[in-house]
Design a protein around this motif. Structure first.
Motif, PDB file in Angstrom:
ATOM      1  N   ALA A  91       0.976  -1.167   0.029  1.00  0.00           N
ATOM      2  CA  ALA A  91       0.211  -0.054   0.010  1.00  0.00           C
ATOM      3  C   ALA A  91       0.729   1.281  -0.147  1.00  0.00           C
ATOM      4  O   ALA A  91       0.671   2.119  -0.744  1.00  0.00           O
ATOM      5  CB  ALA A  91      -1.118  -0.063   1.251  1.00  0.00           C
ATOM      6  N   TYR A  92       1.839   1.081   0.631  1.00  0.00           N
ATOM      7  CA  TYR A  92       2.743   2.308   0.839  1.00  0.00           C
ATOM      8  C   TYR A  92       3.593   2.629  -0.507  1.00  0.00           C
ATOM      9  O   TYR A  92       3.527   3.831  -0.791  1.00  0.00           O
ATOM     10  CB  TYR A  92       3.891   2.063   1.711  1.00  0.00           C
ATOM     11  CG  TYR A  92       4.699   3.182   2.065  1.00  0.00           C
ATOM     12  CD1 TYR A  92       4.242   4.302   2.975  1.00  0.00           C
ATOM     13  CD2 TYR A  92       6.063   3.440   1.689  1.00  0.00           C
ATOM     14  CE1 TYR A  92       4.934   5.632   3.064  1.00  0.00           C
ATOM     15  CE2 TYR A  92       6.949   4.516   2.069  1.00  0.00           C
ATOM     16  CZ  TYR A  92       6.301   5.572   2.857  1.00  0.00           C
ATOM     17  OH  TYR A  92       7.216   6.449   2.856  1.00  0.00           O
ATOM     18  N   GLU A  93       3.765   1.576  -1.174  1.00  0.00           N
ATOM     19  CA  GLU A  93       4.519   1.888  -2.426  1.00  0.00           C
ATOM     20  C   GLU A  93       3.679   2.351  -3.513  1.00  0.00           C
ATOM     21  O   GLU A  93       4.029   3.385  -4.230  1.00  0.00           O
ATOM     22  CB  GLU A  93       5.005   0.260  -2.941  1.00  0.00           C
ATOM     23  CG  GLU A  93       6.525   0.092  -2.178  1.00  0.00           C
ATOM     24  CD  GLU A  93       6.722  -1.378  -2.499  1.00  0.00           C
ATOM     25  OE1 GLU A  93       8.021  -1.713  -1.976  1.00  0.00           O
ATOM     26  OE2 GLU A  93       6.048  -1.921  -3.189  1.00  0.00           O
ATOM     27  N   ALA A  94       2.370   1.822  -3.404  1.00  0.00           N
ATOM     28  CA  ALA A  94       1.414   2.063  -4.292  1.00  0.00           C
ATOM     29  C   ALA A  94       1.097   3.923  -4.138  1.00  0.00           C
ATOM     30  O   ALA A  94       0.841   4.552  -5.143  1.00  0.00           O
ATOM     31  CB  ALA A  94       0.098   1.502  -4.075  1.00  0.00           C
ATOM     32  N   MET A  95       1.025   4.050  -2.786  1.00  0.00           N
ATOM     33  CA  MET A  95       0.674   5.579  -2.489  1.00  0.00           C
ATOM     34  C   MET A  95       1.977   6.584  -2.925  1.00  0.00           C
ATOM     35  O   MET A  95       1.623   7.283  -3.583  1.00  0.00           O
ATOM     36  CB  MET A  95       0.657   5.760  -0.829  1.00  0.00           C
ATOM     37  CG  MET A  95      -0.674   5.783  -0.405  1.00  0.00           C
ATOM     38  SD  MET A  95      -0.617   5.623   1.253  1.00  0.00           S
ATOM     39  CE  MET A  95       0.117   6.872   1.893  1.00  0.00           C
ATOM     40  N   THR A  96       3.270   5.983  -2.824  1.00  0.00           N
ATOM     41  CA  THR A  96       4.326   6.621  -3.142  1.00  0.00           C
ATOM     42  C   THR A  96       4.510   6.867  -4.942  1.00  0.00           C
ATOM     43  O   THR A  96       4.520   7.860  -5.210  1.00  0.00           O
ATOM     44  CB  THR A  96       5.692   5.948  -2.684  1.00  0.00           C
ATOM     45  OG1 THR A  96       5.545   5.387  -1.569  1.00  0.00           O
ATOM     46  CG2 THR A  96       7.047   6.839  -2.975  1.00  0.00           C
ATOM     47  N   LYS A  97       3.956   5.821  -5.527  1.00  0.00           N
ATOM     48  CA  LYS A  97       3.899   5.741  -6.919  1.00  0.00           C
ATOM     49  C   LYS A  97       2.912   6.747  -7.396  1.00  0.00           C
ATOM     50  O   LYS A  97       3.012   7.710  -8.340  1.00  0.00           O
ATOM     51  CB  LYS A  97       3.587   4.381  -7.521  1.00  0.00           C
ATOM     52  CG  LYS A  97       4.342   4.153  -8.608  1.00  0.00           C
ATOM     53  CD  LYS A  97       4.107   2.855  -9.125  1.00  0.00           C
ATOM     54  CE  LYS A  97       5.281   1.855  -9.482  1.00  0.00           C
ATOM     55  NZ  LYS A  97       4.767   0.386  -9.659  1.00  0.00           N
ATOM     56  N   ALA A  98       1.783   6.865  -6.699  1.00  0.00           N
ATOM     57  CA  ALA A  98       0.722   7.643  -7.061  1.00  0.00           C
ATOM     58  C   ALA A  98       0.883   8.954  -6.860  1.00  0.00           C
ATOM     59  O   ALA A  98       0.665   9.971  -7.847  1.00  0.00           O
ATOM     60  CB  ALA A  98      -0.569   7.287  -6.498  1.00  0.00           C
ATOM     61  N   LYS A  99       1.864   9.389  -5.894  1.00  0.00           N
ATOM     62  CA  LYS A  99       2.399  10.776  -5.566  1.00  0.00           C
ATOM     63  C   LYS A  99       3.168  11.280  -6.661  1.00  0.00           C
ATOM     64  O   LYS A  99       3.069  12.188  -7.091  1.00  0.00           O
ATOM     65  CB  LYS A  99       3.020  10.940  -3.933  1.00  0.00           C
ATOM     66  CG  LYS A  99       1.850  11.109  -2.984  1.00  0.00           C
ATOM     67  CD  LYS A  99       2.449  11.698  -1.797  1.00  0.00           C
ATOM     68  CE  LYS A  99       1.468  11.429  -0.799  1.00  0.00           C
ATOM     69  NZ  LYS A  99       1.839  10.987   0.672  1.00  0.00           N
ATOM     70  N   GLN A 100       4.027  10.291  -7.026  1.00  0.00           N
ATOM     71  CA  GLN A 100       5.211  10.375  -8.030  1.00  0.00           C
ATOM     72  C   GLN A 100       4.449  10.859  -9.514  1.00  0.00           C
ATOM     73  O   GLN A 100       4.801  11.690 -10.030  1.00  0.00           O
ATOM     74  CB  GLN A 100       6.089   9.453  -8.231  1.00  0.00           C
ATOM     75  CG  GLN A 100       7.339   9.489  -7.068  1.00  0.00           C
ATOM     76  CD  GLN A 100       7.893   8.293  -6.938  1.00  0.00           C
ATOM     77  OE1 GLN A 100       7.694   7.216  -7.637  1.00  0.00           O
ATOM     78  NE2 GLN A 100       9.092   8.075  -6.219  1.00  0.00           N
ATOM     79  N   ASN A 101       3.507  10.074  -9.684  1.00  0.00           N
ATOM     80  CA  ASN A 101       2.915  10.283 -11.035  1.00  0.00           C
ATOM     81  C   ASN A 101       2.129  11.695 -10.930  1.00  0.00           C
ATOM     82  O   ASN A 101       2.043  12.341 -12.095  1.00  0.00           O
ATOM     83  CB  ASN A 101       1.761   9.144 -11.127  1.00  0.00           C
ATOM     84  CG  ASN A 101       2.556   7.553 -11.554  1.00  0.00           C
ATOM     85  OD1 ASN A 101       3.740   7.815 -11.783  1.00  0.00           O
ATOM     86  ND2 ASN A 101       1.969   6.731 -11.430  1.00  0.00           N
ATOM     87  N   GLU A 102       1.471  11.961  -9.798  1.00  0.00           N
ATOM     88  CA  GLU A 102       0.780  13.174  -9.697  1.00  0.00           C
ATOM     89  C   GLU A 102       1.656  14.425  -9.964  1.00  0.00           C
ATOM     90  O   GLU A 102       1.282  15.459 -10.679  1.00  0.00           O
ATOM     91  CB  GLU A 102       0.305  13.408  -8.174  1.00  0.00           C
ATOM     92  CG  GLU A 102      -1.082  13.842  -8.105  1.00  0.00           C
ATOM     93  CD  GLU A 102      -1.703  13.742  -6.619  1.00  0.00           C
ATOM     94  OE1 GLU A 102      -1.173  14.553  -5.993  1.00  0.00           O
ATOM     95  OE2 GLU A 102      -2.554  12.634  -6.379  1.00  0.00           O
ATOM     96  N   LYS A 103       2.941  14.268  -9.091  1.00  0.00           N
ATOM     97  CA  LYS A 103       3.857  15.431  -9.508  1.00  0.00           C
ATOM     98  C   LYS A 103       4.190  15.527 -11.168  1.00  0.00           C
ATOM     99  O   LYS A 103       4.321  16.454 -11.676  1.00  0.00           O
ATOM    100  CB  LYS A 103       5.200  15.216  -8.710  1.00  0.00           C
ATOM    101  CG  LYS A 103       5.242  15.850  -7.212  1.00  0.00           C
ATOM    102  CD  LYS A 103       6.429  15.627  -6.658  1.00  0.00           C
ATOM    103  CE  LYS A 103       6.395  16.101  -5.342  1.00  0.00           C
ATOM    104  NZ  LYS A 103       7.422  15.484  -4.506  1.00  0.00           N
ATOM    105  N   ALA A 104       4.360  14.231 -11.582  1.00  0.00           N
ATOM    106  CA  ALA A 104       4.836  14.209 -13.169  1.00  0.00           C
ATOM    107  C   ALA A 104       4.101  14.777 -13.948  1.00  0.00           C
ATOM    108  O   ALA A 104       4.233  15.413 -14.906  1.00  0.00           O
ATOM    109  CB  ALA A 104       5.380  12.918 -13.267  1.00  0.00           C
TER     110      ALA A 104
END
Ligand code: CTP
Ligand code: C5P
Length: 390
Positions: A376-389
């Motif tokens: 769940a943490y990895e998915a959250m981090t990925k989602a945040k990175q995608n949001e930024k990108a």
């Protein structure tokens, strides 16, 4: 709001498993209570926990009782649903729900607080770092002693620490070979879940102040004194303290130091170090004051110093070093000793036995929980990175 209008009572809802309830749970309830006036705590049934997480260590009756014993709790709702709904909040007249800043998921990986989050009836408090049921279970299974060597660590020569690390790493590699499904309990925490696999607990005076009621006894109060290890604070302790409190107006609990407890209990006891035991005992609603590092024997000086009216001990065996010395000899001589029957046969050793008996189940439960959290943490981090990108 007009002056005449009555100030609305804010009712706060918390829910959880509260299995092997510890001061991390108590601290979340303390923070939750501070956000309102009344605190209502929903506790899940054994069946629900088994379904979503794996078998709890304590039965629902034991868990309900333990949560009721925490001083910030006003009411307990037995058998609260695992997923928090708006209907539940409304049924108990609660304004919002409070949870620690970790993630709780159902068996299907759904956030159990999504509904109340979406309805803006959710608040977060910070999770207490360095304490979790998962970690306590790890200490019991691995018979580790690191928890009461905290103070020595700073002075350890680097080379020595390196050797220990290497031995530990070898041990875990061997363990993994023998038990392929086993989790990494008790080992280097950096490889663990970002929520429950946290670092060690750092005790501060601030935390003690937050947990204690700060009230001195009134001049006419009858002081009750009890002493012991109070390790893995459990229902037996709770029932004992409830009875002890009835013998007076102000209850002081003396806690023996880790080396003293270790001397009469052996192995890797106490499972919780003195800082942890202090907070667990302070969170209990019957306790007014704690003596941190009480002498093994109750002396005349101690009785005079705290103006003790009565000293109580339960039906458990006396903690005697080599069976030769009765720590209550002085209060007995002074006619100030009372033997109490808590009516409860729970002991710290029984908890450890339960854990060891269900070792495989608990290990599976813990590694499953950590795996889910890491994902769940990895998915959250990925989602945040995608949001930024994006
Ligand atoms: N909690 C906390 N600090 C901890 C452990 C728990 O603040 N060290 C909080 C959780 O965030 C939650 C509440 O206590 O709001 C009840 O949690 P519960 O479901 O009983 O336990 P877990 O979160 O599963 O904790 P553990 O790893 O100890 O089983
Ligand atoms: O074993 P420990 O030192 O933690 O016990 C603290 C006190 O709680 C003792 O007086 C003990 O007799 C009491 N107790 C009890 N019933 C239990 C467990 C402990 O009365 N089931």
């Amino acid at each position: 709001m007009s002056d005449n209008e009555e100030k609305k009572e804010i009712r706060v809802w918390c829910d959880g498993c509260y299995d092997m309830v510890h001061f991390g749970h108590a601290n979340s309830l303390r923070q939750a209570k501070a956000l309102g006036h009344k605190l209502i705590v929903g506790v899940h049934t054994d069946e629900e926990i088994k379904k979503h997480k794996g078998p709890p260590v304590f039965t629902q009756e034991e868990r309900y009782k333990m949560v009721r014993g925490i001083k910030w709790v006003d009411d307990v709702v037995e058998g609260a649903p695992y997923v928090t709904t708006l209907e539940t909040l409304d049924k108990y007249n609660c304004d919002f729900c409070v949870h620690g800043d970790d993630i709780t998921m159902t068996a299907d990986g759904v956030d159990t607080y999504q509904i109340v989050k979406d309805a803006d009836r959710y608040k977060e408090v910070s999770r207490t770092e360095g304490i979790s049921t998962t970690d306590l279970v790890g200490r019991m299974l691995l018979l580790t002693k690191n928890h009461f060597r905290q103070g020595e660590k700073e002075y350890a020569i680097e080379k020595e620490a390196l050797i220990i690390k290497r031995i530990q790493s070898l041990y875990y590699t061997k363990r993994k070979q023998n038990y392929p499904g086993s989790s990494n309990l008790g080992q280097d925490h950096s490889a663990r879940s970002p929520w429950t696999g946290c670092s060690q607990f750092l005790p501060t005076t601030q935390k003690i102040i937050q947990f204690s009621d700060g009230k001195s006894p009134k001049p006419d109060d009858k002081i009750v004194y009890v002493a012991g290890a109070f390790d893995l604070f459990h229902v037996g302790h709770l029932d004992f303290l409830e009875q002890a409190r009835k013998h007076g107006d102000y209850l002081i609990v003396g806690l023996h130091t880790d080396p003293v407890v270790n001397k009469y209990k052996g192995s890797n006891y106490p499972i919780m170090n003195i800082h942890e035991r202090v907070l667990s005992v302070l969170a209990c609603k019957y306790v007014n004051e704690v003596v941190i590092g009480a002498p093994y024997s109750v002396t005349e000086e101690l009785v005079r110093h705290f103006k003790v009216g009565v000293v109580c001990h339960g039906q458990t065996e006396l903690p005697m070093e080599n069976g030769v010395h009765d720590p209550y000899a002085v209060p007995k001589m002074m006619g100030k000793f009372i033997s109490i029957d808590s009516g409860n046969t729970m002991t710290t050793e029984k908890i450890v036995e339960r854990i060891i008996k269900h070792r495989i189940e608990f290990e599976e439960r813990n590694s499953k929980k950590e795996k889910k959290e890491i994902e769940a943490y990895e998915a959250m981090t990925k989602a945040k990175q995608n949001e930024k990108a994006g």
